[in-house]
Design a protein around this motif. Structure first.
Motif, mmCIF file in Angstrom:
data_model
loop_
_atom_site.group_PDB
_atom_site.id
_atom_site.type_symbol
_atom_site.label_atom_id
_atom_site.label_comp_id
_atom_site.label_asym_id
_atom_site.label_seq_id
_atom_site.Cartn_x
_atom_site.Cartn_y
_atom_site.Cartn_z
ATOM 1 N N LEU A 84 0.850 -1.144 -0.052
ATOM 2 C CA LEU A 84 0.023 -0.042 0.004
ATOM 3 C C LEU A 84 0.743 1.175 -0.080
ATOM 4 N N ALA B 59 -2.911 5.332 0.148
ATOM 5 C CA ALA B 59 -3.670 4.133 0.618
ATOM 6 C C ALA B 59 -3.577 4.024 1.978
ATOM 7 N N VAL C 5 -0.692 -1.110 -4.444
ATOM 8 C CA VAL C 5 -2.081 -0.227 -4.448
ATOM 9 C C VAL C 5 -1.727 1.265 -4.173
ATOM 10 N N ASP D 108 -3.996 3.966 -4.314
ATOM 11 C CA ASP D 108 -4.915 4.668 -3.496
ATOM 12 C C ASP D 108 -6.342 3.910 -3.236
ATOM 13 N N LEU D 109 -7.029 4.308 -2.359
ATOM 14 C CA LEU D 109 -8.252 3.799 -1.623
ATOM 15 C C LEU D 109 -9.415 4.894 -1.640
ATOM 16 N N THR E 63 -10.108 0.477 -5.051
ATOM 17 C CA THR E 63 -8.791 0.919 -5.449
ATOM 18 C C THR E 63 -9.103 1.953 -6.300
ATOM 19 N N ARG E 64 -8.120 2.922 -6.779
ATOM 20 C CA ARG E 64 -8.467 3.967 -7.663
ATOM 21 C C ARG E 64 -6.858 4.478 -7.884
ATOM 22 N N LEU F 124 -3.462 0.417 -10.007
ATOM 23 C CA LEU F 124 -3.556 -0.766 -9.204
ATOM 24 C C LEU F 124 -2.570 -1.730 -10.378
ATOM 25 N N ASP G 128 -9.352 -1.825 -11.467
ATOM 26 C CA ASP G 128 -9.726 -1.502 -10.024
ATOM 27 C C ASP G 128 -10.464 -2.780 -9.509
#
Length: 481
Positions: free
Chosen positions: A233, A237, A390, A392-393, A410-411, A414, A428
């Motif tokens: 992460l 994230a 990952v 970003d969330l 996720t964005r 990924l 995602d």
């Protein structure tokens, strides 16, 4: 607002003291009152389609009054500091205090106590103009090398003072700056963001290069089956983990109501996890909304939960002292840590740059290695046999507050990692995961050595974290379900 640092808040303190005196004159010496006066100057330069389209600046004053009278407590706020405006505010709050339901849990006023001198702040940031922010936007756009970009650069300055009828007073000021931008190509997005105490420390070109490199590396994603995967992460994230841990875990009100997973004295996290709330950074004030002095507070020490945050009300309910975490929303949402740091491996919790500067000779390449973004994250990726990187969330929602099971997506990138290398972009995925379980003993395989401070949408709030390599993360489906 400008004035010498030693005088910061003098005018605001005079206003706060005047309101306290007015409460006494109108309601008698039995009335207990506390007042916070905050002046805020904020400025925002926003861009879209790689062009600045909005530049706004605002200056405001907020007077917050809380009164306890005859066993009843009422509060109110106003944005007028004229004699008539302050008189109207006091009368309105006193009228409410006379008819509101009794408040048997009133914790009393904060007693007089020494308050740490306001942290060092940067006048150049506090009084930055649109040209300075525009230069950072230009650097971001140029570094994206033709990709469509959007985002903002903002600066802020707060001067605040507190007074109550118990004779306690405090004053201070703070400045901050932040940038958040996105680059887009072929339906793929990449982002980079950074929060700093000094505008001069924002690296617009580095942020733009990183956002563009991640967007290019995220094109042509493949489908991947849901399941449990080892993950790295990135700090953005991890910031979502910190934010939800703060709101739902280390919140003193939720803890008092037994709606928090937190169990002080219990090793609930991996030994690599140390969480410290540090409101005394330059972007913070040295006291809270109730006048309680601010101080760094260790919430998790080498994996063991050691504290939760309290305002005076939640502290009184448990028979402990306030930790100085009252804020405008604590009466509704509870006291929370709002400057939370996950300490990086083997280092003091000092924020590093959010991105490296633009590499010499960098062009708009499409190397999947650019997805990694920085050497610190690359080191964690290199030791992952197979898993996901990952970036970003987002759109995270809590399903079970007590165990802090969160679902989200996720964005902004990924990627599949195989044999320590990023090999392809992945579409995602949706996840459903207990954040404390993901950080439990043995679950954190590695912590990055450099922390990144990331902005929140609220002034004075930030989350600081390194990248993390976790043993498992539960992906439950594609982005559509």
């Amino acid at each position: 607002m400008s004035g010498a640092p030693a005088r910061a808040g003098a005018e605001e303190l005079e206003i706060a003291s005047r309101v306290v005196d007015l409460v006494t004159r109108l309601a008698g010496s039995a009335a207990q009152a506390e007042v916070t006066v905050t002046r805020t100057e904020s400025a925002l330069t926003r861009f879209a389609n790689s062009t600045i389209h909005q530049n706004v600046a605002a200056s405001s004053v907020d007077v917050r009054l809380r009164v306890h009278l005859a066993g009843r407590t009422a509060a109110g706020s106003g944005d007028t500091i004229t004699a008539d405006g302050l008189h109207t505010l006091v009368e309105r709050v006193l009228a409410a205090a006379r008819i509101i339901s009794p408040d048997p849990a009133w914790p009393g006023l904060a007693p007089s106590a020494p308050v740490t001198a306001t942290p060092e702040w940067d006048p150049a940031t506090a009084h930055a103009g649109p040209d300075e922010r525009a230069a950072l936007v230009r650097a971001f756009v140029d570094a994206a090398d033709g990709l469509e970009t959007a985002g903002y650069c903002r600066t802020g300055h707060r001067v605040a003072a507190f007074a109550n009828s118990a004779g306690h007073s405090a004053q201070g000021q703070a400045a901050e700056a932040a940038m958040d931008g996105i680059a887009r190509t072929g339906g793929a997005d990449g982002t980079a963001r950074q929060h700093v105490d000094r505008l001069a420390d924002l690296d617009g070109a580095g942020l733009g290069w990183r956002a563009a490199a991640k967007a290019r590396a995220a094109t042509r994603p493949v489908e991947l089956s849901p399941g449990r995967y080892p993950v790295v992460l990135e700090p953005a994230a991890v910031a979502d983990l910190l934010k939800n841990l703060a709101w739902y875990g280390f919140n003193g009100r939720r803890y008092a109501e037994r709606q928090s997973f937190a169990a002080p004295g219990v090793a609930q996290f991996d030994r690599t996890v140390t969480l410290v709330d540090d409101p005394l950074a330059a972007s913070g004030l040295p006291f809270d909304l109730e006048g309680t002095p601010s101080r760094p507070l260790t919430l998790v020490d080498a994996g063991t939960t050691s504290a939760v945050t309290h305002d005076r009300r939640s502290a009184a309910e448990l028979g402990v002292a306030s930790t100085g975490h009252a804020w405008a929303g604590s009466a509704t949402f509870g006291p929370i840590p709002r400057n939370l740091r996950l300490r990086p491996a083997g280092m003091a919790a000092t924020a590093m740059a959010a991105t490296a500067t633009v590499p010499a000779g960098a062009t708009g390449g499409t190397s999947l290695g650019d997805a990694i973004g920085d050497p610190d994250t690359a080191a964690l990726v290199s030791r992952m046999e197979r898993g996901l990187l990952v970036s970003d969330l987002w759109y995270t929602r809590v399903l079970d507050p007590l165990s802090l099971v969160v679902t989200g997506l996720t964005r902004n990138g990924l990627w599949l990692v195989e044999d320590g290398r990023v090999t392809r972009a992945v579409r995602d995925l949706r996840f459903t995961e207990s954040y404390p379980r993901a950080l439990a003993p043995g679950a954190v395989l590695e912590t990055g050595r450099h922390a990144v401070r990331l902005p929140d949408h609220v002034d004075g709030v930030w989350w600081e974290a390194p990248s993390l390599r976790l043993a498992s993360w539960n992906f439950t489906g594609g982005a559509s379900g």
